[in-house]
Scaffold this motif. Structure first.
Motif, mmCIF file in Angstrom:
data_model
loop_
_atom_site.group_PDB
_atom_site.id
_atom_site.type_symbol
_atom_site.label_atom_id
_atom_site.label_comp_id
_atom_site.label_asym_id
_atom_site.label_seq_id
_atom_site.Cartn_x
_atom_site.Cartn_y
_atom_site.Cartn_z
ATOM 1 N N GLN A 19 140.117 -95.470 28.575
ATOM 2 C CA GLN A 19 138.995 -94.947 29.013
ATOM 3 C C GLN A 19 137.897 -95.503 27.897
ATOM 4 O O GLN A 19 136.795 -95.441 27.937
ATOM 5 N N SER A 54 138.241 -85.203 30.578
ATOM 6 C CA SER A 54 137.646 -84.406 31.749
ATOM 7 C C SER A 54 137.664 -83.008 31.175
ATOM 8 O O SER A 54 138.122 -82.470 30.288
ATOM 9 N N ASP A 55 136.875 -82.088 32.006
ATOM 10 C CA ASP A 55 136.942 -80.729 31.786
ATOM 11 C C ASP A 55 138.218 -79.904 31.844
ATOM 12 O O ASP A 55 138.649 -79.201 31.027
#
Length: 271
Positions: A19, A54-55
Motif C-alpha cells: 500500500q 483503514s479505520d
C-alpha cells in the motif's frame, strides 16, 4: 498478546510493501501527490516509512497496542503505535498552537530533527554549566541516552501531523532535562503527567495513570505526596512546549528558560 504482535507485523509487511507504493501515486493528500523534488526531506522520509491503514485497522492497532503497552511498558514500538492511532485530535491542537507561534512557525518551516547527526553533543557539553545546552548534554550522558532511539512515524496519514508527532518524540528528553526529572519509572510517570496536560495526547494520559501502578511502595508514597501534585501544577501552568525551538536555546541560561516557560523545579526531591 500473540494476536497483537501478528497484526502489527502483518501491517508492517503486507501494507508496507503493497500500500505504501500505491499511496505515493494514488493518495488523497495533495502533498503525497507532489513530485519528490517539491517535498522537504522529512516528508520524503515519511512517505517511505508510512503504512496506510483503514479505520478498522487503526481501531485494531489502537486496542492491541494499548493492551500490549499495559502488559509490557518496555514495548516502545507498541507505545509509539498507540500514540499515532489515538492522538490525531491532540496533534491537530498542537499543530494549531505551533502555527500561532512565531517560534512554532519556524519549527514547522525548517522541520529540524534531533539526532547525533544534527546535534553535536560534545560541543554542548563544553557550554557553560548554566546553559540549557549543557544541561541537556549532561542529562543524556548521566542517563546513558542517545537521541537516535526514537521510532519513525508510520500510521498517520498527514505529513504535518507526522512531523508534530516526530517532534514530540525527539524533544521528550529535552523535557526531562528542563524539568530535571530522572528516567526511572517515577520520573517517567511524572513527565507523562506534565506532557499530558501540555499536549493532550491520550498516550501520555495512559502512561501517567497506568504507569503509577507499577511504582514500588516507597516510590508510590513519594509520588502521591510530592511528584503528582507538582506535575499537575506544572502541567497546568506550563507554556506550550511544542512551540519551543530548543536547538536555538542551547546558549540560553537554563534558569531563565525555566522562568520563561513557568517551570519551578521540585525541591528536596526524593526517589
Amino acid at each position: 498478546m500473540v494476536i497483537v504482535k501478528c497484526a502489527y507485523r502483518s501491517l508492517g509487511t503486507s501494507l508496507g510493501t503493497k500500500q505504501v507504493a500505491a499511496s505515493a501515486t494514488e493518495g488523497s493528500d495533495a502533498v503525497l501527490q507532489s513530485p519528490s523534488k517539491e517535498m522537504d526531506e522529512f516528508t520524503q522520509e515519511f512517505q517511505r516509512n508510512r503504512i496506510p491503514v483503514s479505520d478498522i485497522q487503526r481501531l485494531i492497532l489502537s486496542a492491541g497496542s494499548s493492551l500490549a503497552s499495559l502488559i509490557d511498558p518496555r514495548r516502545h514500538d507498541m507505545i509509539a503505535c498507540l500514540g499515532e492511532t489515538t492522538g490525531r485530535e491532540a496533534l491537530e491542537r498542537m499543530l494549531f498552537a505551533m502555527k500561532n507561534s512565531e517560534e512554532g512557525q519556524q519549527i514547522l518551516t525548517e522541520k529540524p530533527r534531533i539526532n547525533t547527526r544534527t546535534v553535536d553533543m560534545a560541543a554542548l557539553s563544553k557550554l557553560p554549566e548554566t546553559s540549557f545546552g549543557y544541561t541537556y548534554a549532561k542529562f543524556m550522558a548521566d542517563n546513558n541516552i542517545t537521541p537516535d532511539s526514537r521510532m519513525e512515524v508510520r500510521f498517520l496519514d498527514d505529513p504535518e501531523l507526522a512531523y508534530v508527532m516526530t517532534r514530540y518524540r525527539e524533544t521528550h528528553d529535552m523535557v526531562h532535562a528542563i524539568l530535571n526529572m530522572p528516567t526511572n519509572m517515577l520520573g517517567e510517570v511524572t513527565v507523562k503527567w506534565v506532557e499530558a496536560l501540555n499536549t493532550g495526547l491520550p498516550m501520555c494520559y495512559g502512561g501517567a495513570v497506568f504507569g503509577a501502578f507499577r511504582l514500588r511502595p516507597k516510590q508510590r508514597q513519594n509520588y502521591l505526596r510530592h511528584y503528582l501534585p507538582w506535575a499537575l501544577r506544572t502541567g497546568n501552568r506550563l507554556k506550550p512546549l511544542m512551540t519551543v525551538y530548543w536547538e536555538k536555546r542551547w546558549d540560553q541560561d537554563v534558569a531563565e528558560l525555566r522562568k520563561e516557560l513557568n517551570i519551578e523545579l521540585m525541591m528536596n526531591r526524593k526517589q
